[in-house]
Design an enzyme around this catalytic site. Sequence first.
Site, short mmCIF file in Angstrom:
data_model
loop_
_atom_site.label_atom_id
_atom_site.label_comp_id
_atom_site.label_asym_id
_atom_site.label_seq_id
_atom_site.Cartn_x
_atom_site.Cartn_y
_atom_site.Cartn_z
N TYR A 108 -9.75 2.18 -6.45
CA TYR A 108 -8.86 3.29 -6.77
C TYR A 108 -8.87 3.74 -8.22
CZ TYR A 108 -6.99 2.02 -2.19
OH TYR A 108 -6.87 1.74 -0.86
N ASP A 148 -15.60 -1.71 8.71
CA ASP A 148 -16.27 -2.20 7.52
C ASP A 148 -17.23 -3.32 7.91
OD1 ASP A 148 -14.54 -0.46 6.27
OD2 ASP A 148 -13.17 -2.02 5.56
N SER A 155 -6.32 -2.61 1.40
CA SER A 155 -6.61 -2.04 0.07
C SER A 155 -7.04 -3.10 -0.94
CB SER A 155 -5.41 -1.27 -0.48
OG SER A 155 -5.19 -0.09 0.25
N GLU A 159 0.81 -1.22 0.00
CA GLU A 159 0.00 0.00 0.00
C GLU A 159 0.85 1.28 0.00
OE1 GLU A 159 -3.83 -0.54 2.46
OE2 GLU A 159 -2.41 -1.95 3.36
N GLU A 192 -13.88 -6.00 9.00
CA GLU A 192 -12.54 -5.66 9.47
C GLU A 192 -12.51 -4.23 9.99
OE1 GLU A 192 -9.83 -4.42 5.76
OE2 GLU A 192 -10.61 -6.47 5.56
N GLY A 242 -7.39 4.60 4.51
CA GLY A 242 -7.02 5.47 3.41
C GLY A 242 -7.46 6.90 3.69
N ASN A 296 -9.85 -0.76 10.18
CA ASN A 296 -8.64 -0.10 9.69
C ASN A 296 -8.28 0.99 10.70
OD1 ASN A 296 -8.14 -0.91 6.55
ND2 ASN A 296 -10.30 -0.99 7.10
N ARG A 307 -11.74 3.10 10.81
CA ARG A 307 -12.88 2.83 9.91
C ARG A 307 -13.29 1.39 10.10
NH1 ARG A 307 -11.05 2.47 4.45
NH2 ARG A 307 -11.54 0.25 4.54
#
Length: 326
Positions: A228, A269, A155, A13, A282, A288, A284, A267
């Site tokens: 992305y 998910d 990612s 990443e 998961e 990002g 984070n 974050r």
Amino acid sequence: MKVVVISGGASPEHEVSLKSGAGIADAAASKGHTVTPLVIERDGSWAAGQQEAIRTLLDCDVAIPALHGEGGEDGVLQGFLETLKVPYVGSGVAASAVGMDKQLTKAILTAHGIPVTPGIVLRGADLTDAESAIQQLKAAGIGFPVFVKPNSGGSSIGVTRATDLPSLAEALSTAAALDTHVLVEQEIVGREIDLSVLEFPDGRVEVGPALEIHADPSQPFFNATAKYDSTATEFVVPAPMDADLANRLRSTAIEVFGTLGCAGLARLDFFVPADGPPLVNEINTFPGFTPASQFPRMWAAAGLSYADVVETLIETAVARNTKVRA
């Protein structure tokens, strides 16, 4: 304040981190801070040299480790900053390390009664024996289709959807090239919902408006290309949902944040199946953070600009450090 923004790193990443770091640096500068960027190369070395990097960090008021994945989001860099006694944004060593290990995260959350996506971890010889993997999946009550991913990746890099023995074998090989531990999860049919958690200087922990992902329909799932490189992926924020679901997601996000000992930001998910409770997929601990990323999008919908979010992170890190020293 003197703010150091660290980006890059040795993980796959790397490029995403550079973009996150550039956005954060611009935002911090727009708030009047003196910003110094530090880049970690792909081989894990400091671009400025280790001694210069240490001097820069020792001279700053706060560091922002804007790295994603191995070596940056997994507690390694956080431990380095702790050793230098440099205040920094985000979760500490333990929460970062746990959050990076998807299966360990799931084990802890399951022990606390928080529903998660079913999955197993494969390692060693099992990564080259798809038939053995299928037997382990059956024993865990998991059937095709499944998602195969590096246990400590991000990612969606190295993630593959497998529907049979041959595709499972190929998926295991792809993930094993990036990680010695590979997570195989049951595919969940339902909505993909993200929530952003933000800690404020006074210790409040709040959750921004939910975001729903509608991945590019030309892609097999919400993969790295859909994340992305696609203009067809749609992020809907705030995501439409009834009050009961909104409250349940919000309370779960805060519970996960606290259970794992997170700080600063995260974050979460989720998968929301048509029947059954929302499932944590998961976490984070440093998601990002480009201006187009999900985390700042959610807070923008709450009226908090990208620069305001960055300023909140800086002030929270400084406030937390002040409390620790006191």
